[in-house]
Motif scaffolding. Structure first.
Motif, short mmCIF file in Angstrom:
data_model
loop_
_atom_site.label_atom_id
_atom_site.label_comp_id
_atom_site.label_asym_id
_atom_site.label_seq_id
_atom_site.Cartn_x
_atom_site.Cartn_y
_atom_site.Cartn_z
N ASP A 110 27.71 50.93 27.50
CA ASP A 110 28.77 50.88 26.48
C ASP A 110 30.09 50.87 27.23
N MET A 111 30.56 49.68 27.56
CA MET A 111 31.70 49.54 28.47
C MET A 111 32.99 50.04 27.85
N ALA A 112 33.18 49.82 26.55
CA ALA A 112 34.41 50.30 25.90
C ALA A 112 34.44 51.82 25.89
N ALA A 113 33.31 52.45 25.61
CA ALA A 113 33.26 53.91 25.62
C ALA A 113 33.54 54.45 27.02
N PHE A 114 33.04 53.77 28.03
CA PHE A 114 33.32 54.19 29.41
C PHE A 114 34.82 54.13 29.69
N MET A 160 32.06 50.21 35.44
CA MET A 160 31.96 49.74 34.06
C MET A 160 30.97 48.58 33.94
N LEU A 161 31.05 47.63 34.85
CA LEU A 161 30.24 46.42 34.73
C LEU A 161 28.81 46.59 35.22
N GLY A 197 39.35 47.65 31.89
CA GLY A 197 39.04 48.60 30.83
C GLY A 197 39.89 48.35 29.59
N ASP A 198 41.18 48.11 29.77
CA ASP A 198 42.05 47.80 28.63
C ASP A 198 41.52 46.59 27.87
N ASP A 248 27.70 43.72 26.17
CA ASP A 248 27.01 44.85 26.78
C ASP A 248 25.90 45.31 25.84
N ALA A 249 25.22 46.40 26.19
CA ALA A 249 24.09 46.86 25.39
C ALA A 249 24.52 47.36 24.01
N ALA A 250 25.82 47.68 23.85
CA ALA A 250 26.33 48.11 22.55
C ALA A 250 26.73 46.93 21.67
N GLY A 251 26.58 45.72 22.19
CA GLY A 251 26.91 44.54 21.42
C GLY A 251 28.37 44.14 21.47
N THR A 252 29.14 44.73 22.38
CA THR A 252 30.56 44.42 22.52
C THR A 252 30.74 43.30 23.54
N PHE A 253 31.53 42.30 23.18
CA PHE A 253 31.83 41.24 24.15
C PHE A 253 32.49 41.85 25.39
#
Length: 372
Positions: A170-174, A162-163, A193-194, A233-238
């Motif tokens: 896109d870590m949340a999508a992963f 993930m990291l 992941g949670d 991440d690249a998706a803009g999610t913290f």
């Protein structure tokens, strides 16, 4: 690569020292009030444990970068080592998870979500898991098939992927792409992941426009935190699992907030019910013999709780102690009955360090100090 998000302190603070609202109750404003402890054998023993001769070749042994002790809202002990200094925003690793829980606590106070709400309501990328609730994620009990292994087992590690590899865009999508391994809410499996999915759900709670500034608006600025950096991440999610940075003094502000049940000065920033949830053991957690000494999971915080049939994890520490803990020895300890907050930053690379050993020495040095 993850992108750092930095927000300068915007609050106009009224005084340079600590503000006192009631007898013995000090609150830091722009800086902390300093009340350094006098030298003592107990303090010398604490220093000897936390700051032995540092091995920077093999990286073995206890390797403390910063140790800060706050009692009654005043700094009573502070020491730094290595490249870390008083103003250094140190990587907190998984202490980030508990910081995220505090940010979510403000959103909860604003009525933006309920614990039993489905995650997919706020993060549509989680639609394949309609039964998983926000409370399940906060207890690390999503039931997803997640492997929280680190550098010693990178090939099967979900969090390393993930990291750093296939999930980093896109870590949340992963994380959401993992299959279910157990019904949600029935078992504890520690999962970055949670936490990352929770960070994505926060965007749905507060809106896309408010999201980039929300941790600062909701938590950091009200506490007077000036050093915070939180990567996305690249998706803009913290990267809510791992990548928050701040100085030891600023992290101690979060500890003081939690020590005082979510109150900062005259403002109840976090609801008492939220802090009580953070400090409540996950109902389905069962400690295994090989987990002796490991803290009990709560609501994205770690507890020194005594469970039926199991000893207190940190035997020499009061049962009301709780903590935010991170990889390589990062820790924010809160000891409410002793009115203590302890921040430790570190670069531990082996199993030499023990929470109980540090905290029992902190208690020997400061645990009997009278309240002013």
């Amino acid at each position: 690569m993850p992108l750092p998000v930095v927000r300068p302190l915007a609050l106009a603070l009224a005084c340079l020292g600590a503000c006192t609202l009631a007898r013995g109750e000090a609150w830091p404003q722009r800086d902390w009030s300093l009340a350094p402890a006098a030298p003592s054998p107990a303090l010398a023993e604490l220093q000897a444990y936390a700051f032995p001769v540092r091995d920077d070749v093999s990286r073995r042994g206890v390797r403390t970068d910063a140790l800060l002790v706050v009692q009654d809202g005043r700094v009573v002990y502070e020491r730094y080592a290595g490249p870390t200094g008083v103003d250094t925003p140190h990587l907190t690793w998984s202490v980030s998870k508990s910081l995220l829980a505090c940010v979510l606590g403000v959103a909860y106070a604003q009525g933006r979500f309920q614990l039993d709400a489905p995650v997919a309501r706020y993060y549509p990328g989680f639609a394949a898991h309609p039964r998983i609730r926000l409370g399940h994620l906060l207890n690390w009990a999503s039931g997803l098939d997640w492997q929280e292994d680190y550098e010693y087992a990178p090939l099967k590690s979900s969090v390393v992927a993930m990291l750093y590899t296939r999930g980093r865009g896109d870590m949340a999508a992963f994380a959401a792409g993992h299959a279910a391994a157990a019904p949600p809410g029935t078992r504890f499996v520690y999962s970055s992941g949670d936490s990352t999915v929770l960070a994505a759900a926060l965007r749905g709670m507060v809106g896309a426009d408010a999201y980039p500034d929300y941790p600062w608006d909701a938590l950091f600025e009200p506490l007077g935190i000036a050093s915070a950096v939180w990567e996305t991440d690249a998706a803009g999610t913290f990267v809510g699992s791992s990548y928050a940075y701040m100085s030891a003094r600023d992290l101690a502000r979060v500890g003081l907030l939690m020590q005082r049940d979510g109150r900062w000065g005259e403002r109840q920033l976090l609801p008492r019910t939220w802090v009580a949830f953070n400090r409540m053991p996950f109902a389905h957690y069962r400690a295994q013999p090989e987990q002796a000494g490991e803290a009990v999971p709560g609501g994205h915080w770690w507890l020194n709780a005594e469970l039926s049939g199991a000893p207190r994890p940190w035997a020499d520490v009061p049962a009301d102690a709780f903590a935010a803990l991170g990889h390589w020895g990062q820790a924010l300890y809160v000891l409410p009955s002793q009115r203590l907050v302890v921040v430790r930053y570190a670069d531990d690379r082996d199993a030499s360090f023990r929470h109980n050993q540090l905290l029992k020495r902190v208690l020997a040095a400061f645990g009997e100090a009278p309240q002013p």
